[in-house]
Each structure stands twice: as structure tokens, then as C-alpha cells.
Design an enzyme around this catalytic site. Sequence first.
Site, PDB file in Angstrom:
ATOM      1  NE  ARG A   3      -4.590   5.417  -1.988  1.00 32.53           N
ATOM      2  CZ  ARG A   3      -5.811   5.346  -2.511  1.00 32.53           C
ATOM      3  NH1 ARG A   3      -6.261   6.339  -3.252  1.00 32.53           N
ATOM      4  NH2 ARG A   3      -6.574   4.302  -2.297  1.00 32.53           N
ATOM      5  N   GLY A  62       0.830  -1.198   0.000  1.00 28.21           N
ATOM      6  CA  GLY A  62       0.000   0.000   0.000  1.00 28.21           C
ATOM      7  C   GLY A  62       0.865   1.249   0.000  1.00 28.21           C
ATOM      8  CB  ALA A  70     -12.189  -7.336  14.928  1.00 30.04           C
ATOM      9  CE  LYS A  73      -5.402  -1.575  10.078  1.00 31.12           C
ATOM     10  NZ  LYS A  73      -4.188  -1.791   9.244  1.00 31.12           N
ATOM     11  CE1 TYR A 128      -8.618   0.063   9.411  1.00 30.53           C
ATOM     12  CE2 TYR A 128      -8.881   1.089  11.571  1.00 30.53           C
ATOM     13  CZ  TYR A 128      -8.156   0.916  10.397  1.00 30.53           C
ATOM     14  OH  TYR A 128      -6.974   1.602  10.230  1.00 30.53           O
TER      15      TYR A 128
END
Length: 239
Positions: free
Chosen positions: A12, A9, A149, A151, A147
Site C-alpha cells: 500500500r 512494505g 533517529a 530515518k 522515528y
Amino acid sequence: MKKTALITGGSRGIGAAVALKLARDGFIPVINYLSSRERAEKVAADTGGIAFSADVSDMEQVMDMINTVNKKLGGISLLVNNAGISYTGLFNDITLQQEKRLWDVNVGGVFNCTRAVLPDMIRNKAGSIISISSMWGQVGASCEVHYSAAKSAVIGFTKALAKEVGPSGIRVNCIAPGMIMTDMTSGYTEDVLCELKDETPLERLGCPDDIAEAVSFFASEGASFITGQVIGVNGGFVI
């Protein structure tokens, strides 16, 4: 000889800032991206690195990327698991398709990329893996259950893998960002951003460079005795 760093990723936001910082630190960045080709190629040009498109949730694509990088640059010494997506909404309003995609990228991507680079790191008795979690992975966030959970899983992954591969000279650490101004926060209204700023003890929101500096530290010799740790870069929002 320069070392190679793979940033998932990396086209950006946090990923691009990490690539720029690591390039200044002497690494050759590999900019992984899914669809933002122009952005990724610009980051690669700015850093002297290379851009490579691969869906981190797809192990076949990940292995193709790793094998190509190994042939071109001679192996990866630093992996930064940064790729991630988020869906906001009540738990029951998130579709099963959204749930699966979030877990496939945010957790599966970390597993896939780590699985791909570990054999060489183990053979070389050296390497560093840094994963980007979130402060919501530490404390949880309403309307971001999936999200949070996912992370949180990245944090558990970090602590367990650090114990497993430490004897092979590999360090595994994690960064849990707070509110960082990226594309993920572009949907917040000015009022919400002001409220979040007011709730932050340092009275500002973060920027991608704040995370890049933490990655740089974990990747450096100055952190050679640090593994299995989670550092919060959140301005004091979560303590």
C-alpha cells in the site's frame, strides 16, 4: 530479460505506487508485506509480480523470501527498502517495546534485506539499492525522536554503503519524503494538514506517486553515475 525489483512494505501507499511504477518501467515487482495479504496480492496482480509475506526485522524470514525469489525469478537486481513504522509521542512516553520494534523494522529491516541481496549483486557486479528515509531523518521532528533517529540512520547507511560497494558496480541511494498522504498521515486532523500545506513552498502535500517517480529515476540508467545521494521529495518543506 526483465529485471526483478523487491519492494518491502509494498502492499500500500508509497510501496504500492513504487511497484506500479517499476512495473511500467519493465521490472518484475516482488511485493513484500507483513499482514496485508489481500492488498499485496492485488498489487502483484496489477503489476505482473508476486507477493511474499515476510517480517523484514526477522533475518530468517528475509532469507527465506530472497531464496524463494531467486529460485522463481533468478535474482534481485533492485532493492527498495520501503517498509517502516512510526510512533508519535514525547520521547519518554514511547515504550521500550515500541522503540525496539521501530528500530527493528526501520533500521534492522534495511540491514537485513540489504545483507540478503548483496552477495548476488556483488557476484554480478551490478545492482541498485534505494532506501526510503524521511525529511525528519534530515532535520528531526519533535515528538518523533525515535522515528527521526531511525530515518537518520538510513541516511548514514546509504552514504557509507555506497562507498563500500561502489567498486562492485552497485549503486546505493536514498529518498527522503516530506509530507506524503498515506496511511501514516491518516491520523492528522484537517487543520494540521492545512497548516503543513501552508508551510510547504509548493503549497500542496505529496502523494505516493511523487516518491515512485524518484525511485524510478534512481533505478534507471539515467542515474548510472549517481550513488550515495539523498534526494528530498518534500515540496520545499526542508531545503
